[in-house]
Enzyme design. Structure first.
Site, PDB file in Angstrom:
ATOM      1  N   VAL A  81       0.832  -1.201   0.000  1.00  0.00           N
ATOM      2  CA  VAL A  81       0.000   0.000   0.000  1.00  0.00           C
ATOM      3  C   VAL A  81       0.877   1.266   0.000  1.00  0.00           C
ATOM      4  CG1 VAL A  81      -0.185   0.016   2.535  1.00  0.00           C
ATOM      5  CG2 VAL A  81      -1.927   1.162   1.150  1.00  0.00           C
ATOM      6  N   ASP A  82       0.495   2.243  -0.804  1.00  0.00           N
ATOM      7  CA  ASP A  82       1.152   3.548  -0.872  1.00  0.00           C
ATOM      8  C   ASP A  82       2.549   3.508  -1.500  1.00  0.00           C
ATOM      9  OD1 ASP A  82       1.047   6.326  -0.493  1.00  0.00           O
ATOM     10  OD2 ASP A  82       2.284   6.196   1.315  1.00  0.00           O
ATOM     11  N   LYS A  85       1.402   2.047  -6.858  1.00  0.00           N
ATOM     12  CA  LYS A  85       0.850   1.237  -7.958  1.00  0.00           C
ATOM     13  C   LYS A  85      -0.134   2.035  -8.808  1.00  0.00           C
ATOM     14  CE  LYS A  85      -1.063  -1.663  -5.336  1.00  0.00           C
ATOM     15  NZ  LYS A  85      -0.842  -0.749  -4.194  1.00  0.00           N
ATOM     16  N   THR A  86      -1.100   2.660  -8.129  1.00  0.00           N
ATOM     17  CA  THR A  86      -2.120   3.404  -8.869  1.00  0.00           C
ATOM     18  C   THR A  86      -1.522   4.638  -9.540  1.00  0.00           C
ATOM     19  OG1 THR A  86      -3.764   2.622  -7.278  1.00  0.00           O
ATOM     20  CG2 THR A  86      -4.400   4.450  -8.686  1.00  0.00           C
ATOM     21  N   HIS A 130      -3.704  -3.059   0.092  1.00  0.00           N
ATOM     22  CA  HIS A 130      -3.949  -3.168   1.524  1.00  0.00           C
ATOM     23  C   HIS A 130      -4.094  -4.627   1.922  1.00  0.00           C
ATOM     24  CE1 HIS A 130      -6.103  -2.787   5.374  1.00  0.00           C
ATOM     25  NE2 HIS A 130      -5.495  -1.621   5.461  1.00  0.00           N
ATOM     26  N   LYS A 182       9.403   6.013  -7.081  1.00  0.00           N
ATOM     27  CA  LYS A 182       9.720   7.169  -6.214  1.00  0.00           C
ATOM     28  C   LYS A 182      11.219   7.458  -6.186  1.00  0.00           C
ATOM     29  CE  LYS A 182       5.663   6.272  -3.307  1.00  0.00           C
ATOM     30  NZ  LYS A 182       5.097   6.225  -1.950  1.00  0.00           N
TER      31      LYS A 182
END
Length: 239
Positions: A81-82, A85-86, A130, A182
């Site tokens: 999560v975070d 991906k999106t 998640h 990132k």
């Protein structure tokens, strides 16, 4: 016996007919196809000669091969999560999906087909990262051709959900591409991520392993063309 049963005739009648033809047989005798065809006609039936099994199979395969069409590869995007991906999908599709999701976390599996600059199409699946969506992620890995696992470059350890994503993908026996995301952040350390992955027996190609990797920033677009190129290469190999 078999021929008599097929024609719903008494086997004794067939034996008598063959006797009159000068052919001595019993109920268990095997007769050749020409004789069988003659008998079928004599008893008022319509004989149909079947093709040999291998000829039938070859005909089916040839027909299927002619009708086969290439389809866009299905790519599942997975990871913790975070980790972005999106955001990776957002950059590729030039749409902002994150703002439309509850709390910025993907709540369902979304599918998006994109057309690359080369004209090739790719279907992307965005699966929830998640931990509450384990079953959904497992299902996602099983319907995909290729998995992109996104790992944040500014993390100091490999998250459990990332390892789980690798497990699902490897269990589904599909190729994996590692997208180290990132890299635009000052705290990003790509080599540390590769080292931490190697400690989990996940070796990228430039570390002597089998997994392709791409160093990207979904936020500013760095390395995204490289990622898409590697996806296209894997898809071509899969055909």
């Amino acid at each position: 016996r078999d021929l008599a049963n097929r024609m719903a005739e008494q086997s004794s009648n067939i034996i008598k007919h063959l006797m009159r033809m000068g052919v001595a047989v019993t109920i268990n005798h095997t007769i050749d196809s020409d004789t069988a065809e003659y008998l079928v006609k004599e008893f008022g039936h319509n004989p149909i000669r079947e093709k040999k099994a291998d000829e039938i199979i070859k005909s089916i395969i040839d027909t299927k091969s002619k009708n086969l069409k290439n389809r866009p590869p299905i790519i599942t995007v997975m990871g913790h999560v975070d980790h972005g991906k999106t955001s990776v999908l957002d950059y590729i599709r030039n749409e902002n999906v994150v703002a439309g999701e509850s709390g910025g976390i993907t709540q369902h599996v979304g599918a998006y087909e994109v057309v690359l600059k080369s004209g090739k199409k790719i279907t992307f699946l965005d699966t929830p990262g998640h931990e509450a969506f384990t079953a959904m992620r497992a299902r996602g890995a099983q319907i995909t051709d290729l998995v992109v696992i996104v790992v944040a470059a500014d993390e100091t350890k490999i998250m459990p959900q990332t390892i789980e994503a690798f497990d699902h993908a490897q269990a589904a026996n599909v190729p994996i591409i590692v997208a180290i995301n990132k890299i635009d952040r000052p705290s990003a350390d790509v080599n540390l991520i590769k080292q931490k992955l190697s400690e989990k027996n996940i070796l990228v190609e430039d570390w002597g392993g089998k997994f392709q990797s791409a160093e990207i920033s979904a936020k500013v677009g760095t390395g995204m063309d490289d990622l898409l190129e590697k996806i296209s290469l894997e898809a071509e190999l899969l055909d």
